[in-house]
Design an enzyme around this catalytic site. Structure first.
Site, mmCIF file in Angstrom:
data_model
loop_
_atom_site.group_PDB
_atom_site.id
_atom_site.type_symbol
_atom_site.label_atom_id
_atom_site.label_comp_id
_atom_site.label_asym_id
_atom_site.label_seq_id
_atom_site.Cartn_x
_atom_site.Cartn_y
_atom_site.Cartn_z
ATOM 1 N N ASP A 1 -60.721 -27.357 9.390
ATOM 2 C CA ASP A 1 -61.847 -26.467 9.683
ATOM 3 C C ASP A 1 -61.319 -25.135 10.210
ATOM 4 O OD1 ASP A 1 -64.139 -25.173 10.548
ATOM 5 O OD2 ASP A 1 -65.023 -26.963 11.455
ATOM 6 N N SER B 1 -72.022 -27.072 13.163
ATOM 7 C CA SER B 1 -71.881 -25.620 13.173
ATOM 8 C C SER B 1 -72.938 -24.975 14.074
ATOM 9 C CB SER B 1 -71.957 -25.098 11.738
ATOM 10 O OG SER B 1 -71.570 -23.752 11.652
ATOM 11 N N HIS C 1 -65.168 -27.795 7.302
ATOM 12 C CA HIS C 1 -66.331 -27.492 8.142
ATOM 13 C C HIS C 1 -67.539 -28.186 7.520
ATOM 14 C CE1 HIS C 1 -68.395 -25.141 11.182
ATOM 15 N NE2 HIS C 1 -69.269 -24.709 10.280
#
Length: 354
Positions: free
Chosen positions: A141, A48, A176
């Site tokens: 995600d 991320s 994610h």
């Protein structure tokens, strides 16, 4: 020969003593020791915002890099994708879950990188051609979508990274998260704290193996320990949003052997101030690093609700930590977070203290 053995043994004992101090009941943080590490074998990875930071750091300091692992992250200078929109808006839209047709522009990102290199703000982008790049986008995600990571892949291809040096994985039904084989972690297709998901493979170890080539199997018993060190020492600015302490895993072998360094960047809401030791002890980096003479550096950022404004504890890939908010330099070697991490690497590479 005998003297060399005695010196090596003394260095090993010294390292174990340092590690013992650092691990005793989360003792007082220490200064980051030096281990004469080989910085020409440095690599990075992250999830991320940590993935954006990994790509940013890899490009900026490409002269010392051998590769990067980017899990759910966009290309270098992604926040600068649209010159007509504020950087923070780009970072939270174009660089995350863009509308169709509004994904970041890989060609524009590379053009920016080349201009920055010509100005001496980052290293020559030609260095990227010799590197290994692992990219990952989970099928479930919805935080940083595949359309964004596609442009990261395109960036490296345009930069001249050979196709054989790019591994791009999009066929795992992951949320994610960074993935593990731990059935106590979050279910694979879910996006939820602490963003460490059981997807039946240890992603950190896949990344290290891809970057460095065939490695020895992970250690079942670690030889070294986590060092908790004073991160403030490396910060040049009061608005970095970096935590007081950071962490490093140092195999015992690094007391006498020349070790590589891998920098692992946590994601938003994933620093130690939020999830404790989960990222730097349970994601699998240390076990493979221990068996292969690799120091793992875990720098830390934390949430900040005032100045700088970083409420989720994300790494800076849009400019919140730049001293000059009218001309943010988050992408450059002189950016506060970037310079701090490079200073940590320089410390690790300095000659061992007697």
């Amino acid at each position: 020969m005998k003297n060399r053995v005695i010196v090596a043994l003394g260095q090993r004992i010294a390292l174990l003593a340092v590690l013992g101090l650092a691990s005793a009941a989360q003792a007082q943080t220490i200064k980051l020791p030096s281990f004469q590490a080989d910085l020409t074998q440095t690599s990075v990875s992250g999830l991320s915002s940590g993935a954006f930071m990994a790509a940013q750091f890899q490009v900026a300091y490409s002269s010392i890099m051998v590769g990067a692992g980017i899990i759910a992250g966009g290309p270098f200078y992604c926040a600068g994708s649209s010159p007509f929109t504020p950087l923070v808006i780009n970072a939270s839209t174009i660089c995350m879950n863009p509308l169709p047709g509004f994904a970041p522009n890989a060609a524009a990102a590379l053009s920016s990188a080349q201009l920055f290199a010509q100005a001496g703000l980052i290293d020559d982008t030609a260095n990227l051609k010799k590197q290994k790049v692992y990219l990952f986008s989970g099928k479930s995600d919805r935080t940083v979508t595949t359309a964004v990571v596609d442009q990261t892949a395109a960036f490296y291809k345009l930069a001249g990274v050979p196709a054989k040096n790019i591994k791009y994985v999009t066929n795992v039904n992951a949320g994610h998260a960074i993935t593990t084989t731990n059935n106590k972690d979050v279910a694979c297709d879910v996006t939820a704290p602490p963003y460490i998901n059981d997807c039946d493979f240890t992603q950190s170890q896949v990344i290290l193996s891809y970057i460095y080539g065939p490695l020895h199997p992970p250690s079942t018993t670690l030889s070294g320990k986590i060092i908790e060190f004073d991160q403030n020492e490396f910060e040049r600015s009061p608005i970095t949003s970096m935590s007081d302490a950071a962490y490093a895993y140092v195999p015992a072998s690094c007391a006498s052997s020349t070790c590589k360094v891998h920098v692992a960047f946590h994601g938003c809401e994933q620093g130690a101030s939020k999830i404790g030791n989960l990222f730097y002890t349970t994601t699998g980096y240390n076990e493979l690093a221990d068996a292969n003479n690799i120091i793992v550096l875990y720098p830390q950022v934390q949430a900040s609700n005032l100045v700088p404004f970083n409420p989720k504890g994300c790494w800076d890939f849009w400019g919140y930590s730049s001293p000059n908010q009218f001309a943010p330099n988050f992408y450059s070697k002189d950016a506060p977070q970037m310079a701090a991490i490079k200073a940590m690497l320089d410390r690790l590479s300095a000659p061992r203290q007697p």
